[in-house]
Design a protein around this motif. Structure first.
Motif, mmCIF file in Angstrom:
data_model
loop_
_atom_site.group_PDB
_atom_site.id
_atom_site.type_symbol
_atom_site.label_atom_id
_atom_site.label_comp_id
_atom_site.label_asym_id
_atom_site.label_seq_id
_atom_site.Cartn_x
_atom_site.Cartn_y
_atom_site.Cartn_z
ATOM 1 N N LYS A 152 53.506 48.616 42.795
ATOM 2 C CA LYS A 152 52.284 49.023 43.497
ATOM 3 C C LYS A 152 52.044 48.131 44.713
ATOM 4 C CE LYS A 152 49.615 51.818 40.568
ATOM 5 N NZ LYS A 152 49.500 52.960 41.458
ATOM 6 N N VAL A 186 27.761 49.034 50.314
ATOM 7 C CA VAL A 186 27.545 49.878 49.140
ATOM 8 C C VAL A 186 28.792 50.714 48.882
ATOM 9 C CG1 VAL A 186 26.167 51.730 48.162
ATOM 10 C CG2 VAL A 186 25.060 49.950 49.471
ATOM 11 N N ILE A 187 29.233 51.404 49.910
ATOM 12 C CA ILE A 187 30.489 52.152 49.779
ATOM 13 C C ILE A 187 31.544 51.355 50.514
ATOM 14 C CG2 ILE A 187 31.693 54.289 50.300
ATOM 15 C CD1 ILE A 187 29.044 55.717 50.130
ATOM 16 N N ARG A 188 32.438 50.779 49.784
ATOM 17 C CA ARG A 188 33.410 49.888 50.410
ATOM 18 C C ARG A 188 34.821 50.316 50.044
ATOM 19 N NH1 ARG A 188 32.400 44.815 46.258
ATOM 20 N NH2 ARG A 188 33.284 45.869 44.452
ATOM 21 N N PHE A 233 40.266 47.955 48.843
ATOM 22 C CA PHE A 233 41.665 48.195 48.551
ATOM 23 C C PHE A 233 42.478 48.379 49.814
ATOM 24 C CE2 PHE A 233 45.132 49.095 45.985
ATOM 25 C CZ PHE A 233 45.766 50.255 46.378
ATOM 26 N N ARG A 287 31.388 32.014 50.800
ATOM 27 C CA ARG A 287 30.487 33.054 50.312
ATOM 28 C C ARG A 287 29.277 32.443 49.617
ATOM 29 N NH1 ARG A 287 29.978 35.367 45.344
ATOM 30 N NH2 ARG A 287 29.123 37.466 45.286
ATOM 31 N N ASP A 312 21.167 32.939 41.616
ATOM 32 C CA ASP A 312 21.673 33.715 40.493
ATOM 33 C C ASP A 312 20.563 33.993 39.485
ATOM 34 O OD1 ASP A 312 25.057 32.403 40.412
ATOM 35 O OD2 ASP A 312 24.218 34.240 41.235
ATOM 36 N N LEU A 356 21.547 41.127 43.793
ATOM 37 C CA LEU A 356 21.900 40.642 45.130
ATOM 38 C C LEU A 356 21.401 41.601 46.189
ATOM 39 C CD1 LEU A 356 23.434 38.351 46.441
ATOM 40 C CD2 LEU A 356 25.423 39.769 46.497
ATOM 41 N N GLN A 357 21.565 42.875 45.893
ATOM 42 C CA GLN A 357 21.170 43.879 46.867
ATOM 43 C C GLN A 357 19.676 43.771 47.146
ATOM 44 O OE1 GLN A 357 23.577 45.466 48.133
ATOM 45 N NE2 GLN A 357 22.525 46.854 49.486
ATOM 46 N N GLU A 358 18.899 43.602 46.057
ATOM 47 C CA GLU A 358 17.457 43.503 46.220
ATOM 48 C C GLU A 358 17.099 42.329 47.112
ATOM 49 O OE1 GLU A 358 15.897 43.096 42.338
ATOM 50 O OE2 GLU A 358 16.525 45.092 41.718
ATOM 51 N N GLU A 389 30.359 40.090 39.364
ATOM 52 C CA GLU A 389 30.868 40.140 40.724
ATOM 53 C C GLU A 389 29.810 39.744 41.727
ATOM 54 O OE1 GLU A 389 33.631 43.176 43.314
ATOM 55 O OE2 GLU A 389 31.864 43.933 42.312
ATOM 56 N N VAL A 390 28.557 40.000 41.376
ATOM 57 C CA VAL A 390 27.472 39.793 42.304
ATOM 58 C C VAL A 390 26.938 38.361 42.245
ATOM 59 C CG1 VAL A 390 25.033 40.419 42.416
ATOM 60 C CG2 VAL A 390 26.745 42.156 42.646
ATOM 61 N N ASN A 391 27.407 37.598 41.269
ATOM 62 C CA ASN A 391 26.968 36.207 41.156
ATOM 63 C C ASN A 391 27.301 35.402 42.394
ATOM 64 O OD1 ASN A 391 25.628 35.879 38.805
ATOM 65 N ND2 ASN A 391 27.424 35.377 37.588
ATOM 66 N N GLU A 437 44.081 50.405 37.873
ATOM 67 C CA GLU A 437 43.703 50.447 39.279
ATOM 68 C C GLU A 437 42.741 51.579 39.568
ATOM 69 O OE1 GLU A 437 46.807 50.069 42.109
ATOM 70 O OE2 GLU A 437 47.429 48.113 41.329
ATOM 71 N N ASN A 480 39.343 50.744 41.253
ATOM 72 C CA ASN A 480 39.108 51.158 42.632
ATOM 73 C C ASN A 480 38.256 52.401 42.772
ATOM 74 O OD1 ASN A 480 40.644 49.080 43.722
ATOM 75 N ND2 ASN A 480 42.540 50.201 43.405
ATOM 76 N N TYR A 488 34.863 52.366 38.921
ATOM 77 C CA TYR A 488 33.952 51.238 39.043
ATOM 78 C C TYR A 488 33.213 51.271 40.368
ATOM 79 C CZ TYR A 488 32.352 46.509 39.932
ATOM 80 O OH TYR A 488 31.592 45.419 40.275
ATOM 81 N N GLU A 489 33.933 51.574 41.448
ATOM 82 C CA GLU A 489 33.303 51.624 42.765
ATOM 83 C C GLU A 489 32.232 52.708 42.803
ATOM 84 O OE1 GLU A 489 33.609 49.716 45.574
ATOM 85 O OE2 GLU A 489 34.793 48.372 44.324
ATOM 86 N N ARG A 523 29.269 51.363 41.021
ATOM 87 C CA ARG A 523 28.628 50.311 41.827
ATOM 88 C C ARG A 523 27.813 50.898 42.967
ATOM 89 N NH1 ARG A 523 29.914 47.972 46.503
ATOM 90 N NH2 ARG A 523 29.159 45.863 46.884
ATOM 91 N N ALA A 524 28.418 51.881 43.661
ATOM 92 C CA ALA A 524 27.724 52.484 44.795
ATOM 93 C C ALA A 524 26.437 53.144 44.331
ATOM 94 C CB ALA A 524 28.639 53.490 45.484
ATOM 95 N N LEU A 548 23.828 50.434 43.419
ATOM 96 C CA LEU A 548 23.236 49.694 44.525
ATOM 97 C C LEU A 548 22.406 50.592 45.426
ATOM 98 C CD1 LEU A 548 26.108 47.280 45.576
ATOM 99 C CD2 LEU A 548 24.174 46.826 44.129
ATOM 100 N N ASN A 549 22.730 51.887 45.409
ATOM 101 C CA ASN A 549 22.035 52.802 46.298
ATOM 102 C C ASN A 549 20.655 53.176 45.794
ATOM 103 O OD1 ASN A 549 22.544 53.725 48.801
ATOM 104 N ND2 ASN A 549 24.176 55.110 48.187
ATOM 105 N N ASN A 576 18.215 52.187 43.354
ATOM 106 C CA ASN A 576 17.801 51.191 42.371
ATOM 107 C C ASN A 576 16.969 51.796 41.271
ATOM 108 O OD1 ASN A 576 18.760 48.575 42.611
ATOM 109 N ND2 ASN A 576 17.699 48.343 44.544
#
Lengths: 423, 350
Positions: free
Chosen positions: A25, A126-128, A131, A287, A298, A308-310, B157-159, B314, B318, B321-322, B325-326, B329-330, B332
């Motif tokens: 991969k 938010v949308i990332r 990869f 970071r 935290d 975090l977003q908030e 992840e957000v920590n 994967e 990718n 999970y994404e 997450r979206a 976060l979008n 709340n």
């Protein structure tokens, strides 16, 4: 193992192919590697990169008269067997040329931080698409030391100290063919001791894995690498090799007894993965500092984990409102200032535009008015004095009926007269 | 950057005298169009070995969930897949044991090692699924569990100060067991897969396939595939996530011919033709589990473990999970506040 039992397998399952699956991969996806070269103009950055990767990284020769340090990036794709590497070389332009080098390191630090920032921004979206994100974070910094044969320069120490907590630094001696074999070991020793005594952290090749620990320990002892690079090739025998031709001989870039270029190449390639891992650690540090600066924690109030977003949204709103308020303030002040100035200007104009005689007239009239006012005040004061004298007389008459009179009156009258003269 | 014109005529001479590139590794070469060819060996390809070494050192996590009515052979199949007693078989409900009132989620972790590769395998069992009188919404506890694992990962992840390697408890693969009725899918099957195929990789398998003849098997599989398509259920490997042509051709074949895999599981060995094989003994013969003529267990095993294990992880990371997450976060307020299950709620096989 967090409470997990280890089981033994009764037969072949087949998950030992997992590393191969992962490798397949990764190969499909490709790799990227980013090198930052810091060094004075003309110290041989482009020549070395061309020699290391056997591709032409030539740049137009830069002037010595740039007012500040800049950075220039070049990307190319290299392929070896089935490994596709996207290689980015970032070079400083104009480093060490300025009269005042106090701020030379700043653009470099800013550049490294900017790459971390870009990655962090992508990570926080938010949308990332992490990869497919092209990672531009600097994996290794090659710091070119001038081949003076003496010691490090102040700018070297200053720059490396500002970078050693942000990037893997590998110090190298550029144009090392100008140092003799006898001078070189002393020079290297001096440099390393200066780095240590100044507390500068440079990259140490990892020694925890038995297969490479021996080689890496030896290599760590060869630092800094004394490198020679060349854009040109010279015909030796029936081969074309990268070399520098002098009247007294030929310095072969790929000859390990001539210089350490091959060693550097070998070390970079065999430790690429470790360099990338350590870069991730530097990124985590960046970071953390960045998010803490934003005020993120935290654990929020009431010990509940904060989203975090908030926090980011709240901070963003806060800043926005603050900006708005400041803008309004400045606007008000500006308007006020303008009005004041306009009024002042108008008055001055009026004054200036009046002909002299009218001005004189005007002034005289002003004086007369003042005088009149003063006359009036004087009259009022004199009336008060008269009143006072009368009152005094009455009081004293009453007093004299009771006791012997004193010559206070005449003195007092004298004092009063003095006052009325001053009014 | 290209080599200058001065060098071109020497390139040919150069390439003959340059040392041969290193021995190509097992992975097949991918054709690429790059304008730079290296003259002379650099050593970039050593990164493959470095990567392999690194992954062997850190080890892998794999979390597999099994869903299906009781008695379909879920535990046996998992044990056969991983050649060890990863699942404790329930010997059926006797009068003392109560049938779970709702679907329970039981996650049990084991560490297994093979060829220097260490894997932390977690099998998530769902007893009670489909066993009640009223099975409406019985997928909800399962969906909740899956989302809780995404939430756990997201929180880590957000920590600000986060771990170098976040522990991965997300469900990478969900084996859904279809009853070998020979007719069609049940409403429960369709409802479950419709809801869950959007949050997790679902691999449908036909359980206890030794009750069907070859013709019945082929027909049933065709009908199941048709029904899934009609209902818009995308099972793993999903068409939209094929990365390139190579993937697409490989996965098309699996999607359109092999799946759903008709499997038989067993942990007993018998002697057949001088070999010890895993099988089921019946009056009319021994069904060899790993014989492709008898059932498709070997296909499932190769698919899940030997070729697509990394891909399952994967796609989970990718894509599923994404997506979670979206969404989280979008809006709340969209998702209800999650209460994450703590370690105490999980059973561990100590």
């Amino acid at each position: 193992n967090d409470g997990c039992r280890t089981l033994s397998l009764s037969a072949h399952v087949g998950f030992d192919s997992l590393p191969d699956q992962l490798v397949r991969k990764s190969i499909k996806h490709g790799f990227c590697f980013n090198i930052l070269c810091i060094g004075e103009t003309g110290i041989g950055k482009s020549a070395l990169m061309s020699s290391l990767f056997n591709t032409n990284f030539e740049d137009s020769p830069s002037t010595h008269f740039l007012s500040s340090v800049r950075l220039r990036a070049q990307t190319c794709e290299l392929q070896e067997s089935n490994v596709l590497l996207k290689l980015t070389i970032v070079k400083t332009v104009g480093f060490g040329d300025q009269m005042n080098k106090a701020d030379s390191y700043q653009p470099i630090v800013d550049y490294i931080d900017a790459q971390f920032e870009a990655y962090l921004e992508e990570e926080l979206k938010v949308i990332r698409s992490l990869f497919s994100y092209h990672d531009t974070r600097i994996h290794v910094c090659l710091y070119f030391i001038s081949p003076t044969g003496r010691s490090l320069k102040t700018i070297d120490l200053l720059t490396m100290r500002s970078l050693d907590s942000k990037v893997n630094i590998i110090p190298i001696i550029g144009k090392a063919d100008s140092i003799s074999k006898t001078e070189l070991p002393e020079f290297k020793k001096k440099i390393m001791s200066e780095l240590i005594s100044n507390g500068i952290q440079i990259y140490q090749f990892p020694t925890d894995d038995e297969t490479v620990s021996e080689i890496n320990t030896i290599t760590n002892g060869h630092l800094p690498f004394a490198v020679v690079g060349s854009m040109e090739k010279v015909k030796i025998g029936n081969k074309m090799v990268r070399a520098r031709q002098y009247p007294w001989g030929i310095v072969k870039v790929e000859n390990e007894s001539h210089c350490d270029t091959v060693k550097l190449r070998r070390m970079l390639c065999t430790n690429m993965e470790d360099l990338r891992e350590k870069t991730c650690a530097y990124y985590e540090l960046y970071r953390r500092c960045r998010l803490e600066k934003l005020g993120c924690r935290d654990i929020g109030p009431e010990n509940k984990p904060v989203s975090l977003q908030e926090v980011i949204e709240a901070k963003r709103l806060e800043f926005f409102l603050e900006m708005e308020r400041k803008e309004e303030e400045i606007k008000q002040r500006f308007v006020q200032r303008v009005n004041e100035n306009a009024a002042m200007l108008e008055e001055a104009e009026q004054q200036a535009s009046m002909p002299i005689l009218t001005k004189f007239d005007h002034l005289m009239r002003m004086h007369q008015a003042e005088e009149l006012k003063l006359e009036e005040k004087k009259k009022i004061l004199e009336d008060e004095i008269a009143e006072f004298i009368e009152k005094k007389a009455v009081t004293e008459f009453i007093q004299s009926q009771v006791s012997v009179s004193t010559p206070v009156v005449s003195l007092k009258t004298q004092g009063l007269q003095k006052v009325s003269a001053d009014a | 950057p290209r080599a200058g014109p001065v060098e071109s005529k020497n390139e040919a001479a150069m390439s003959e005298l340059v040392p041969e590139p290193r021995q190509k590794p097992v992975v097949p070469m991918k054709p690429v169009g790059i304008n730079t060819s290296l003259l002379g060996y650099i050593g970039i390809d050593t990164i493959i070995e470095q990567m392999r070494k690194k992954t062997m050192k850190t080890g892998f996590d794999f979390n597999i969930m099994v869903v299906g009515q009781s008695g379909l052979g879920k535990s046996t199949l998992v044990n056969t897949l991983f050649k060890s007693q990863v699942s404790r078989k329930s010997s059926g409900w006797n009068r003392e044991e109560k049938i779970p009132k709702t679907v329970e989620i039981k996650a049990i972790g084991h560490v297994i090692e093979e060829g220097g590769v260490k894997m932390k395998l977690t099998v998530i069992d769902t007893p009670g699924f489909g066993d009640q009188i009223n099975n409406e919404n019985c997928w909800e506890p399962i969906e909740k569990y899956i989302n809780e694992q995404y939430e756990k990962f997201l929180k880590e992840e957000v920590n600000i100060a986060r771990k170098k390697r976040i522990p991965d408890t997300r469900v990478h693969c969900c084996l859904y067991f279809i009853s070998p009725t020979g007719h069609s899918l049940r409403p429960l099957d369709l409802e479950f897969m419709k809801h869950l195929s959007k949050v997790v990789n679902i691999i449908p398998v036909i359980a206890k396939a030794d009750t069907m003849t070859l013709e019945e098997k082929t027909e049933f599989k065709q009908r199941v595939r048709k029904e899934l398509e009609v209902n818009g259920i995308e099972f793993y490997p999903q068409k939209e996530f094929d990365e390139d042509l190579e993937d697409k051709t490989e996965n098309d074949k699996i999607r359109q011919e092999s799946m759903p895999f008709a499997v038989v599981g067993s942990d007993k060995e018998y002697q057949v033709n001088g070999k010890r094989v895993l099988g089921r003994k019946t009056p009319w013969g021994i069904i060899e589990v790993e014989n492709l003529n008898h059932c498709e267990f070997a296909l499932l095993r190769d698919f899940v473990i030997r070729t697509h294990l990394q891909d399952l992880k994967e796609v989970t990371h990718n894509i599923h999970y994404e997506t979670y997450r979206a969404k989280r976060l979008n809006d709340n307020g969209g998702l209800p506040p999650m209460t994450v299950e703590t370690e105490e709620n999980h059973e561990s096989n100590l």
